[in-house]
Motif scaffolding. Structure first.
Motif, PDB file in Angstrom:
ATOM      1  N   TYR A 137       0.835  -1.209   0.000  1.00 47.86           N
ATOM      2  CA  TYR A 137       0.000   0.000   0.000  1.00 47.86           C
ATOM      3  C   TYR A 137       0.865   1.253   0.000  1.00 47.86           C
ATOM      4  O   TYR A 137       0.613   2.200  -0.759  1.00 47.86           O
ATOM      5  CB  TYR A 137      -0.924  -0.024   1.214  1.00 47.86           C
ATOM      6  CG  TYR A 137      -1.561   1.305   1.554  1.00 47.86           C
ATOM      7  CD1 TYR A 137      -2.531   1.878   0.732  1.00 47.86           C
ATOM      8  CD2 TYR A 137      -1.193   1.992   2.706  1.00 47.86           C
ATOM      9  CE1 TYR A 137      -3.115   3.104   1.045  1.00 47.86           C
ATOM     10  CE2 TYR A 137      -1.772   3.211   3.033  1.00 47.86           C
ATOM     11  CZ  TYR A 137      -2.730   3.758   2.200  1.00 47.86           C
ATOM     12  OH  TYR A 137      -3.300   4.982   2.519  1.00 47.86           O
ATOM     13  N   TRP A 153       2.677   1.603  -3.386  1.00 48.90           N
ATOM     14  CA  TRP A 153       1.745   1.970  -4.457  1.00 48.90           C
ATOM     15  C   TRP A 153       1.637   3.487  -4.610  1.00 48.90           C
ATOM     16  O   TRP A 153       1.496   3.989  -5.723  1.00 48.90           O
ATOM     17  CB  TRP A 153       0.378   1.364  -4.192  1.00 48.90           C
ATOM     18  CG  TRP A 153      -0.711   1.864  -5.102  1.00 48.90           C
ATOM     19  CD1 TRP A 153      -1.842   2.559  -4.750  1.00 48.90           C
ATOM     20  CD2 TRP A 153      -0.775   1.712  -6.530  1.00 48.90           C
ATOM     21  NE1 TRP A 153      -2.604   2.849  -5.858  1.00 48.90           N
ATOM     22  CE2 TRP A 153      -1.971   2.345  -6.959  1.00 48.90           C
ATOM     23  CE3 TRP A 153       0.058   1.124  -7.472  1.00 48.90           C
ATOM     24  CZ2 TRP A 153      -2.351   2.388  -8.308  1.00 48.90           C
ATOM     25  CZ3 TRP A 153      -0.318   1.164  -8.814  1.00 48.90           C
ATOM     26  CH2 TRP A 153      -1.501   1.790  -9.209  1.00 48.90           C
ATOM     27  N   GLN A 154       1.752   4.204  -3.517  1.00 48.73           N
ATOM     28  CA  GLN A 154       1.668   5.669  -3.594  1.00 48.73           C
ATOM     29  C   GLN A 154       2.795   6.233  -4.455  1.00 48.73           C
ATOM     30  O   GLN A 154       2.630   7.286  -5.092  1.00 48.73           O
ATOM     31  CB  GLN A 154       1.714   6.292  -2.194  1.00 48.73           C
ATOM     32  CG  GLN A 154       0.781   5.649  -1.172  1.00 48.73           C
ATOM     33  CD  GLN A 154      -0.646   5.478  -1.677  1.00 48.73           C
ATOM     34  OE1 GLN A 154      -1.242   6.394  -2.255  1.00 48.73           O
ATOM     35  NE2 GLN A 154      -1.202   4.288  -1.465  1.00 48.73           N
ATOM     36  N   LYS A 159       2.331   4.525  -8.572  1.00 53.20           N
ATOM     37  CA  LYS A 159       1.329   5.131  -9.442  1.00 53.20           C
ATOM     38  C   LYS A 159       1.745   6.510  -9.959  1.00 53.20           C
ATOM     39  O   LYS A 159       1.088   7.056 -10.849  1.00 53.20           O
ATOM     40  CB  LYS A 159      -0.019   5.218  -8.733  1.00 53.20           C
ATOM     41  CG  LYS A 159      -0.068   6.152  -7.526  1.00 53.20           C
ATOM     42  CD  LYS A 159      -1.427   6.056  -6.850  1.00 53.20           C
ATOM     43  CE  LYS A 159      -1.526   6.933  -5.624  1.00 53.20           C
ATOM     44  NZ  LYS A 159      -2.846   6.796  -4.937  1.00 53.20           N
ATOM     45  N   PRO A 199      -5.395   1.249 -12.417  1.00 51.96           N
ATOM     46  CA  PRO A 199      -4.934   2.022 -11.258  1.00 51.96           C
ATOM     47  C   PRO A 199      -6.086   2.415 -10.335  1.00 51.96           C
ATOM     48  O   PRO A 199      -5.909   2.424  -9.104  1.00 51.96           O
ATOM     49  CB  PRO A 199      -4.281   3.248 -11.901  1.00 51.96           C
ATOM     50  CG  PRO A 199      -3.787   2.756 -13.225  1.00 51.96           C
ATOM     51  CD  PRO A 199      -4.839   1.785 -13.691  1.00 51.96           C
ATOM     52  N   GLU A 200      -7.242   2.731 -10.905  1.00 48.19           N
ATOM     53  CA  GLU A 200      -8.393   3.081 -10.064  1.00 48.19           C
ATOM     54  C   GLU A 200      -8.804   1.912  -9.188  1.00 48.19           C
ATOM     55  O   GLU A 200      -9.094   2.076  -7.994  1.00 48.19           O
ATOM     56  CB  GLU A 200      -9.576   3.527 -10.920  1.00 48.19           C
ATOM     57  CG  GLU A 200     -10.797   3.906 -10.081  1.00 48.19           C
ATOM     58  CD  GLU A 200     -12.065   4.141 -10.890  1.00 48.19           C
ATOM     59  OE1 GLU A 200     -13.063   4.564 -10.291  1.00 48.19           O
ATOM     60  OE2 GLU A 200     -12.044   3.876 -12.115  1.00 48.19           O
ATOM     61  N   ASP A 211      -6.218   1.462  -6.470  1.00 47.58           N
ATOM     62  CA  ASP A 211      -6.402   2.556  -5.517  1.00 47.58           C
ATOM     63  C   ASP A 211      -7.579   2.300  -4.584  1.00 47.58           C
ATOM     64  O   ASP A 211      -7.469   2.413  -3.358  1.00 47.58           O
ATOM     65  CB  ASP A 211      -6.663   3.859  -6.282  1.00 47.58           C
ATOM     66  CG  ASP A 211      -5.556   4.878  -6.122  1.00 47.58           C
ATOM     67  OD1 ASP A 211      -4.692   4.704  -5.244  1.00 47.58           O
ATOM     68  OD2 ASP A 211      -5.562   5.861  -6.871  1.00 47.58           O
ATOM     69  N   GLN A 212      -8.713   1.982  -5.182  1.00 49.19           N
ATOM     70  CA  GLN A 212      -9.947   1.829  -4.401  1.00 49.19           C
ATOM     71  C   GLN A 212      -9.834   0.696  -3.386  1.00 49.19           C
ATOM     72  O   GLN A 212     -10.275   0.825  -2.237  1.00 49.19           O
ATOM     73  CB  GLN A 212     -11.131   1.586  -5.342  1.00 49.19           C
ATOM     74  CG  GLN A 212     -11.526   2.780  -6.188  1.00 49.19           C
ATOM     75  CD  GLN A 212     -12.414   3.762  -5.437  1.00 49.19           C
ATOM     76  OE1 GLN A 212     -12.788   3.537  -4.281  1.00 49.19           O
ATOM     77  NE2 GLN A 212     -12.751   4.862  -6.080  1.00 49.19           N
ATOM     78  N   ASP A 228      -7.274   1.639  -0.641  1.00 49.46           N
ATOM     79  CA  ASP A 228      -7.837   2.653   0.250  1.00 49.46           C
ATOM     80  C   ASP A 228      -8.895   2.057   1.170  1.00 49.46           C
ATOM     81  O   ASP A 228      -8.982   2.411   2.356  1.00 49.46           O
ATOM     82  CB  ASP A 228      -8.435   3.808  -0.554  1.00 49.46           C
ATOM     83  CG  ASP A 228      -7.366   4.709  -1.169  1.00 49.46           C
ATOM     84  OD1 ASP A 228      -6.173   4.500  -0.875  1.00 49.46           O
ATOM     85  OD2 ASP A 228      -7.726   5.617  -1.943  1.00 49.46           O
ATOM     86  N   GLN A 272      -6.538   2.668   4.081  1.00 48.83           N
ATOM     87  CA  GLN A 272      -6.784   4.054   4.444  1.00 48.83           C
ATOM     88  C   GLN A 272      -8.020   4.162   5.325  1.00 48.83           C
ATOM     89  O   GLN A 272      -8.002   4.815   6.366  1.00 48.83           O
ATOM     90  CB  GLN A 272      -6.955   4.914   3.186  1.00 48.83           C
ATOM     91  CG  GLN A 272      -7.010   6.415   3.486  1.00 48.83           C
ATOM     92  CD  GLN A 272      -7.126   7.228   2.206  1.00 48.83           C
ATOM     93  OE1 GLN A 272      -8.237   7.602   1.806  1.00 48.83           O
ATOM     94  NE2 GLN A 272      -6.009   7.493   1.569  1.00 48.83           N
TER      95      GLN A 272
END
Length: 211
Positions: free
Chosen positions: A18, A21-22, A25, A100-101, A104-105, A108, A112
């Motif tokens: 995680y 990934w920041q 991307k 990527p979406e 991300d989702q 998160d 997150q």
């Protein structure tokens, strides 16, 4: 090194994936192919224990990743329980196109927002946001399962032993803390070809632990 092709292997179970990934991307001049894989399969294949399977290592790992997230200014909230079974999250990622979406989702949702991600009900909110309406059918899709297996075989062929891992050609960069080395290598691939580095490839083994 512009327009390099890179493969990024990851599992949603890993908080270090995680964090990395920041960075991944946002890579520029770099074509990244993201391949979700099951870490448990790698551990079994190589005969390793996961960091969460040794109590003191588990505690240290959780503290370390929480600290690294804070240092990087990244919100990180652990899910209700860890380790968890990430299989459905991995399949959802593939069913949603591996975009990527989607990555991300799902990250998160788990890391997150700190939500559970094992069951269909756990993942239904994020699946809805990704446009996956019939989640049960998507997770059971033979093509989705086959792609996850192909990703795993690809990881073994690339000699991957853990996640997250970046692979570029025959160079392998394991762990979120290897991001800096990867970025340095992108600027100068020769850093792995110095006499000092090349010596490491053939360094003799003095002794081996008995099984």
């Amino acid at each position: 090194m512009s327009d390099a092709k890179v493969t990024w292997y990851f599992d949603f179970i890993s908080p270090f994936a995680y964090l990395q990934w920041q960075d991944v991307k946002r890579f520029d001049n770099c074509r990244v192919e993201c391949r979700p894989i099951l870490l448990a399969g790698l551990l079994k294949h190589h005969g390793h224990k996961g960091p969460a399977e040794i109590p003191s290592k588990r505690r240290f790992t959780y503290r370390h990743v929480q600290w690294r997230a804070g240092r990087k200014g990244i919100a990180l909230n652990f899910p209700p329980a860890h380790p968890f079974n990430p299989l459905n999250a991995l399949r959802l990622c593939i069913a949603a196109g591996g975009t990527p979406e989607a990555i991300d989702q799902i990250f998160d949702h788990l890391w997150q927002e700190g939500r559970a991600g094992e069951s269909i009900e756990d993942l239904r909110p994020v699946a809805s946001r990704l446009g996956v309406v019939d989640l049960a059918s998507a997770l059971a899709d033979p093509q989705v399962k086959a792609e996850l297996r192909r990703n795993f075989q690809s990881a073994l062929a690339d000699e991957v032993f853990g996640v997250p891992t970046l692979v570029a050609g025959d160079a392998l960069f394991w762990g979120e803390d290897a991001t800096g080395l990867f970025e340095a290598w992108r600027q100068d691939p020769g850093i792995l070809d110095t006499p000092t580095m090349k010596r490491l490839d053939t360094l003799p083994v003095a002794t081996a632990r008995k099984a």
